[in-house]
Design a protein around this motif. Sequence first.
Motif, PDB file in Angstrom:
ATOM      1  N   HIS A  96       0.847  -1.365  -0.015  1.00  0.00           N
ATOM      2  CA  HIS A  96       0.167   0.124  -0.078  1.00  0.00           C
ATOM      3  C   HIS A  96       0.968   1.342   0.083  1.00  0.00           C
ATOM      4  O   HIS A  96       1.785   1.255   0.708  1.00  0.00           O
ATOM      5  CB  HIS A  96      -0.638  -0.006   1.043  1.00  0.00           C
ATOM      6  CG  HIS A  96      -1.907   0.974   1.097  1.00  0.00           C
ATOM      7  ND1 HIS A  96      -1.879   2.229   1.125  1.00  0.00           N
ATOM      8  CD2 HIS A  96      -3.362   0.684   0.967  1.00  0.00           C
ATOM      9  CE1 HIS A  96      -3.068   2.958   1.183  1.00  0.00           C
ATOM     10  NE2 HIS A  96      -3.964   1.961   0.963  1.00  0.00           N
TER      11      HIS A  96
ATOM     12  N   ASN B 131      -9.555  -7.090  -6.355  1.00  0.00           N
ATOM     13  CA  ASN B 131      -9.847  -5.945  -5.834  1.00  0.00           C
ATOM     14  C   ASN B 131      -9.573  -5.691  -4.178  1.00  0.00           C
ATOM     15  O   ASN B 131     -10.656  -5.601  -3.600  1.00  0.00           O
ATOM     16  CB  ASN B 131     -11.543  -5.720  -5.948  1.00  0.00           C
ATOM     17  CG  ASN B 131     -11.878  -4.218  -6.309  1.00  0.00           C
ATOM     18  OD1 ASN B 131     -11.033  -3.452  -6.043  1.00  0.00           O
ATOM     19  ND2 ASN B 131     -13.154  -4.058  -6.563  1.00  0.00           N
ATOM     20  N   THR B 132      -8.415  -5.573  -4.153  1.00  0.00           N
ATOM     21  CA  THR B 132      -7.932  -5.131  -2.737  1.00  0.00           C
ATOM     22  C   THR B 132      -7.173  -3.935  -2.795  1.00  0.00           C
ATOM     23  O   THR B 132      -6.881  -3.428  -4.209  1.00  0.00           O
ATOM     24  CB  THR B 132      -7.194  -6.090  -1.980  1.00  0.00           C
ATOM     25  OG1 THR B 132      -5.985  -6.533  -3.196  1.00  0.00           O
ATOM     26  CG2 THR B 132      -7.927  -7.559  -1.966  1.00  0.00           C
ATOM     27  N   ASP B 133      -6.613  -3.482  -1.781  1.00  0.00           N
ATOM     28  CA  ASP B 133      -5.836  -2.185  -1.989  1.00  0.00           C
ATOM     29  C   ASP B 133      -4.604  -2.521  -2.813  1.00  0.00           C
ATOM     30  O   ASP B 133      -4.213  -1.610  -3.602  1.00  0.00           O
ATOM     31  CB  ASP B 133      -5.277  -1.701  -0.615  1.00  0.00           C
ATOM     32  CG  ASP B 133      -4.620  -2.680   0.356  1.00  0.00           C
ATOM     33  OD1 ASP B 133      -5.093  -3.849   0.491  1.00  0.00           O
ATOM     34  OD2 ASP B 133      -3.332  -2.553   0.573  1.00  0.00           O
TER      35      ASP B 133
ATOM     36  N   ARG C 244      -5.790  -2.910  -6.576  1.00  0.00           N
ATOM     37  CA  ARG C 244      -6.285  -1.642  -6.979  1.00  0.00           C
ATOM     38  C   ARG C 244      -5.339  -0.589  -7.522  1.00  0.00           C
ATOM     39  O   ARG C 244      -5.057   0.155  -8.510  1.00  0.00           O
ATOM     40  CB  ARG C 244      -7.264  -0.911  -6.043  1.00  0.00           C
ATOM     41  CG  ARG C 244      -8.148   0.061  -6.705  1.00  0.00           C
ATOM     42  CD  ARG C 244      -9.245  -0.230  -7.681  1.00  0.00           C
ATOM     43  NE  ARG C 244      -9.849   0.800  -8.254  1.00  0.00           N
ATOM     44  CZ  ARG C 244      -9.575   1.491  -9.062  1.00  0.00           C
ATOM     45  NH1 ARG C 244      -8.554   1.007 -10.060  1.00  0.00           N
ATOM     46  NH2 ARG C 244     -10.334   2.690  -9.551  1.00  0.00           N
ATOM     47  N   ALA C 245      -4.313  -0.537  -6.514  1.00  0.00           N
ATOM     48  CA  ALA C 245      -3.017   0.588  -6.753  1.00  0.00           C
ATOM     49  C   ALA C 245      -2.346  -0.105  -7.784  1.00  0.00           C
ATOM     50  O   ALA C 245      -2.000   0.643  -8.677  1.00  0.00           O
ATOM     51  CB  ALA C 245      -2.433   0.318  -5.537  1.00  0.00           C
TER      52      ALA C 245
END
Lengths: 607, 391
Positions: free
Chosen positions: B141, B183-185, B188-189
């Motif tokens: 993240h 579709n998790t942080d 997505r990043a």
Amino acid sequence: MSSFIDYTVNGLVVGNIYALLAVGLALIFGVANLINFAHGSVYTFGAYIGWAAVTFLHTPLPVTMLIVFVACAGLGVVIERVGLRPLQGKARIAPLLATIGLSFVLDQLVQLVFSPDPRAVPSDLPDWRLAVGDGSIGAMDILIAAVGLASAALLYVFLRFTKLGFAVRATAQDREAAQQMGVNVDAVNSAVFAIASALGGLSGLLVGMYYNHIDPAMSFQATLKGVVAQVIGGVGNVPGAIVGSLLLGLTESYGIALLGTTYRNLFAFVLLIAFLLWLPNGLFGGRATIQSEPLVGSFIAPSRPIRLPRWAVAALALAAFALPLATSAPYLLQTLTNAWLAAMLALSLTLIAGTAGQISFGHAGLLAIGGYASALLALDLGAPPILSIPAAGLITAGLGALLVFPAFRLRGHYIAIATLAIGEIVSLVILNWEGLTGGAMGLTGIPPLSFLGQDIFSNRAIYWLCLAIVVSLAALQARFLNSHFGRTLRAVREDEIAARSYGIKLDRYKGLAFAFGGFGAGVSGAIAAHLYSYLNNQTFDSQLSLLALTMVILGGMGNVLGAIVGAVALVGLPELFRVAAEYRILIYGVVLLLLIRFRPQGLLGTV
Amino acid sequence: MSIFSLSAFGSLAKRAALAAALSAFGAAAALAQAASGEPVTIGVSGPLTGPNAQYGAQWKKGFDLALEEVNAKGGVKGRPLQYVFEDSQADPRQTVAIAQKFVSDPKIVVEVGDFSSTASMAASSIYQRAGLVQFGFTNSHPNFTKGGDYIWSNSVSQADEQPRLAKYAADLGFKHLAVLYLNTDWGRASEKIFGEAAKGYGMDVVASEGYQPDEKDFRSTLVRVRDAKPDAIVLISYYADGALITRQIRSVGLTTPIVASGSIYSPKFIELAGEAGNGVYTESNFFPGDSRPEVQNFVAKFRAKYNEEPDDFNAVAYDTIILLADVMNQYGIDRTAIRDGLAKIKDVPSVIYGKATFDPQTRRVAGARAVYLVVKNGQFTLWDGKKPSAG
């Protein structure tokens, strides 16, 4: 146009898979009147037994299926005999919880024995495919459909034309009457669990082969989709379960076609809510289904609550307040702070589920609303936490009552399923509304708790703050319970029709209960947001809703002090079991089962 | 109630604790003459139960291997190195409690983990205020290390990784990409960075679909993908979900080439994807066929100890312990010394990076090594530079 055909075919293929699960769930619901939360675990168990047979014994497919069928039938008998039969005659909530406890235990056992790593399950089916539209279906699709249809047909014949089938149907209609007519009800239940579990295990094996993938964490999703499918079809209705599954598969597939993959489950749960609102008996459920649903009162174990004298409660509270003066061990204070946050949630749920009788499986959704509301107020509007937290409580109260409002006319299991769906919908909206919530990236940099511009980091201060909120909420709630409001809610719980005929406006009182409960849960979520400084869609997941319900039942439904005791116990126990590392959730599950077995009314008794 | 838990489970709990202790101390005990004295303890917060338990299990293998090596060479400053593994289920409520436990235990000199950003970042402020380094080695993240000067990570930054994947796709000659991402942080990043990088190389993303971690069925998603007419499908996935999608792409009859992010690199991917895995292009920070001595040393030892092929998670876990031992040996064994040491240390031999050096500003390591790979006959092999024929 050709894409439309493909989406349709794909929807049917997936629905086909859901159907295998839903049939077993429907059978158990039909006879035992129970949502079997352990069904997904049996499914996982079957998949792993099949994997072991294929990998170590190199069994051909029919033999593997037979092994899985027999092993899971055996498991079903054990589940019924050990986990559920001793709970007969106890409150209806007890077996429901027992299945949750059983699923913990089974999942953990599978994980310990087979390791958490996903496994490949090779199948020896021929690799031919049949072109349909631009896509194709394979041998496995046809096998799954055949097993689904064949089991439904066999069940139909069995229920309709065999002696045991008569007995099963009689038991489903009226347990006591069947018993008086000489039906061995225990044997019937045992047979039903054996059949349903064998089907569940078989579906685990087939789905594992279909995707060439099994893992111990797959059980929860399986249960969830199976439950949704069978509610759509009409609870307890076997052909309904198949049609409901296909409809669910189609809805998901068209949903993906319309908006994209991340909206898939949103479509599934919105479909469920739509059915609950307009066709609560499902596609195939007759009028009889909802009438055989017991009134909520019998859902909860009646008991004489243990009443602590006033001075003892005051002494306990004082001791809790004094604790940080005696020790500054941050780990202890943090664990207890977590427990107080959980207690706010449990107080909220014990009011809604215990006092008002509206079992909620979606309480984590309220935490999420509260957490996001406070975080967004602080981040976007610069509101200090001292304002944003109570505001978040109010927002959650309003939004919570509003979201559940359409489900107010549902009862018993149905309200539980509706709240489960609403909780999932909240989480999915958070995931997909990126502009507001940051989606999967979440919200970072949420400011810490503060008072008059001074940041609060001291463990003691946070501990005292949370404890003070819990004590005030508890005092207020205890006061409510002894007032007109509390008596009315209990009347609603015991008998809605009687309550209404006395002129009680049901919706108004249920709305008040959800609003008051929503406030406490919202405050808890809001404080957590400021403590963690980071939130995303996974922070408050659906497992947390189940945990909250366990706390409430552990303490005694509706019991204010019990909710706090339950929260402290369930936050504390896993911490105590830390030494046991991988075994701790297993131990937790077993403790839960023993508790339900020997004290179904909870530690302090229901109110 | 406590009576039940004590009488019925006392022995079980004891056995479990013993097993945990054995695995943690095994290395130290076997090589007692090499390192002696009071052991130095690393606190690990990670999932041993719950849906991410498999990753915690992979970590342990990497940790144990590294500890054996470190302790055989005399441990840290002559003392044996060990870790305590606290199970968090990657749940933020539990990581904050574990954080308080670690910061108040003077024996813990550095903390490692947790697995997900949700769980790790909830605890960051506790570590930061207490002055105990939180070393997240799977936390990509972008905001993770912004938690403060005690928050460090050697996780490969997606800002490095994704542009390289995009370049690989461009080198392969693709123009129109369909992206499927977890579709998790993390996913997505990665997807965002990938999309920007792909544009930079003159490619366009014709479809982008996020899927949930527990998703099993992708057939309808693949219809969407097919209708967007891509000339390659890009997977930003872990190995389990990546393998699921790969199989389904082939079983619905799509022949579009697949390019997958390095996170699918694992022997498990091959096992789960089966035949369908052949032809998948990926890149990896870590490749056992890599001739660098750090890699060969790690792979040989891993195979000898576990009789299986190491994957990416094993490698980062191993790297992390080697790195921390090096920091302690050079700069001292207390909490502040470790923080300062991380900022100063240079060129630590690393499986992932070759030589790892932190940027003291971002508290991350840049310049992860990477090789282009393609799956052939059920094996990851180096890409031979051949472009796929247009399909």
